[in-house]
Enzyme design. Structure first.
Site, PDB file in Angstrom:
ATOM      1  N   GLY A 116       1.519   2.766  -2.467  1.00  0.00           N
ATOM      2  CA  GLY A 116       1.236   3.354  -3.885  1.00  0.00           C
ATOM      3  C   GLY A 116       2.665   3.428  -5.138  1.00  0.00           C
ATOM      4  O   GLY A 116       2.961   4.534  -5.983  1.00  0.00           O
ATOM      5  N   SER A 117       2.068   1.845  -5.444  1.00  0.00           N
ATOM      6  CA  SER A 117       3.184   1.955  -7.160  1.00  0.00           C
ATOM      7  C   SER A 117       2.329   2.751  -7.583  1.00  0.00           C
ATOM      8  O   SER A 117       3.691   2.783  -8.541  1.00  0.00           O
ATOM      9  CB  SER A 117       3.491   0.300  -6.763  1.00  0.00           C
ATOM     10  OG  SER A 117       2.514  -0.311  -6.497  1.00  0.00           O
ATOM     11  N   SER A 118       1.233   2.300  -7.629  1.00  0.00           N
ATOM     12  CA  SER A 118       0.131   3.106  -9.306  1.00  0.00           C
ATOM     13  C   SER A 118       1.105   4.464  -9.588  1.00  0.00           C
ATOM     14  O   SER A 118       0.657   4.612 -10.124  1.00  0.00           O
ATOM     15  CB  SER A 118      -0.561   2.253  -8.634  1.00  0.00           C
ATOM     16  OG  SER A 118      -1.084   1.258  -8.238  1.00  0.00           O
ATOM     17  N   ASP A 143      -0.733  10.143  -2.866  1.00  0.00           N
ATOM     18  CA  ASP A 143       0.138   9.654  -3.158  1.00  0.00           C
ATOM     19  C   ASP A 143       0.396  10.326  -4.715  1.00  0.00           C
ATOM     20  O   ASP A 143       1.984   9.974  -4.288  1.00  0.00           O
ATOM     21  CB  ASP A 143      -0.694   7.951  -3.596  1.00  0.00           C
ATOM     22  CG  ASP A 143      -2.058   8.141  -4.525  1.00  0.00           C
ATOM     23  OD1 ASP A 143      -2.618   9.124  -4.757  1.00  0.00           O
ATOM     24  OD2 ASP A 143      -2.681   7.209  -4.692  1.00  0.00           O
ATOM     25  N   GLY A 146       1.184  -1.036   0.213  1.00  0.00           N
ATOM     26  CA  GLY A 146       0.282   0.254   0.160  1.00  0.00           C
ATOM     27  C   GLY A 146       0.812   1.202   0.674  1.00  0.00           C
ATOM     28  O   GLY A 146       0.510   2.614   0.968  1.00  0.00           O
ATOM     29  N   ALA A 173       2.973   6.167  -8.190  1.00  0.00           N
ATOM     30  CA  ALA A 173       5.004   6.241  -8.283  1.00  0.00           C
ATOM     31  C   ALA A 173       4.642   6.041  -9.478  1.00  0.00           C
ATOM     32  O   ALA A 173       5.509   6.756 -10.823  1.00  0.00           O
ATOM     33  CB  ALA A 173       5.528   5.511  -7.265  1.00  0.00           C
TER      34      ALA A 173
END
Ligand code: MEV
Length: 322
Positions: free
Chosen positions: A108-110, A153, A106, A112
């Site tokens: 926030g890879s998306s 994010d 969680g 980023a």
């Protein structure tokens, strides 16, 4: 060819309330998403993203954003769609992403990866994006896919550091902190942010006065926490985390595992602890004095949490190689 990296994020105060326009405090974490991007002569879009099992995903540039898009490619592809609406891309594009953190945490890879791809395209095409334009393009991408979310994010990935943040980037104010004695514990459970946001929405619709009162109380906590963080009064910030957690529990988004980890941290001498993010799993955070750090870490581990050794207040998006 260019390589860009952006940090992950952690919500410190104000989750959920921030979706309704109330302020929050977010920090960037020092585990980064990296994207290597290359413009191609052939008008093709190609993606390699090993972390999410994507190898040589390929389509024509004219088909960007059209048809079924695999989950692991969605953010990269929609980032290109949104960027190219404003700045038409007259080439093919190759993107390779690699993450230092698991998409499970969680962090926030998306968002980023969205920020990385937009920064990379702008640099490769010599486009000078203003911060606002950069934020808006990235946030639009996240909304196109997730349909909901405050955009905190995206702000963390873009600016890094620790920020006071209001929905849609209405306010993004850096808090200049020297240190933050934060401990991060992962529950081992991947939270479904969208469904938790919907749960809170239902609660808001059923009991608007009660939920509004909760959000107002959280806002007061956010305001106090900002001040105490700037003063370095971490003991008080810890107490404010405990208050924030009580309201999050009232919203119904905490879990037994989160509660066990929070209780263990406090019992072992943490000044305070709370869940971080949507709830339902993901991570909890705690603040502890230096002499209690090990005890708190051990206590979280003993109840089945995984303590993450991750620096916070990390640097925002940056070009690593050009
Ligand atoms: C999720 O990490 C935090 C929420 O406030 C959602 C958001 O702000 O986008 C629940």
């Amino acid at each position: 060819m260019i390589t860009v990296s952006a940090p992950g994020k952690l919500m410190l105060f104000g989750e959920h309330a921030v979706v309704y326009g109330y302020p929050s405090i977010v920090t960037a974490v020092g585990q980064r998403m990296r994207a290597t991007v290359e413009l191609l002569d052939a008008p093709e879009f190609i993606v390699d993203a090993q972390d999410v099992d994507i190898t040589s995903y390929k389509k024509k540039m004219t088909e960007l954003g059209i048809g079924e898009i695999p989950k692991g490619v969605q953010f990269v592809e929609m980032a290109l769609v949104n960027f190219s609406k404003k700045y038409p891309i007259m080439h093919g594009v190759y993107v390779k992403t690699a993450s230092e953190f698991s998409s499970q945490f969680g962090f926030g890879s998306s968002s980023a990866s969205t920020v990385c791809v937009i920064q990379a395209c702008a640099a490769l095409m010599g486009v000078n994006l203003s911060n606002k334009e950069f934020f808006d393009l990235s946030y639009q991408t996240v909304l196109d896919i997730q349909k909901t979310g405050s955009g905190f994010d995206v702000a963390a990935a873009l600016y890094g550091g620790t920020l006071e943040f209001v929905k849609a980037g209405t306010l993004m104010e850096p808090l200049l902190l020297k240190e933050m004695p934060l401990i991060i514990g992962y529950t081992g459970v991947k939270a479904d942010t969208t469904s938790l946001i919907l749960d809170v929405k239902k609660k808001y619709e059923n009991e608007p006065e009660k939920v509004k009162r909760i959000f107002e109380a959280i806002t007061k906590i956010v305001t106090d926490a900002k001040q105490k963080m700037l003063e370095g009064d971490w003991e008080r910030v810890g107490t404010l985390m405990n208050f924030n957690q009580e309201y999050l529990r009232d919203l119904g988004i905490s879990t037994e595992k989160l509660e066990a980890m929070i209780a263990a941290a406090k019992h072992a001498g943490a000044w305070g602890a709370k869940l971080s993010g949507a709830g339902g799993g993901d991570c909890m955070i705690a603040l502890a004095p230096p002499d209690k750090r090990k005890a708190v870490t051990d206590a979280i581990t003993q109840v089945g949490g995984q303590v993450m050794d991750v620096p916070v207040n990390a640097e925002g998006v940056k070009v690593e190689k050009f």
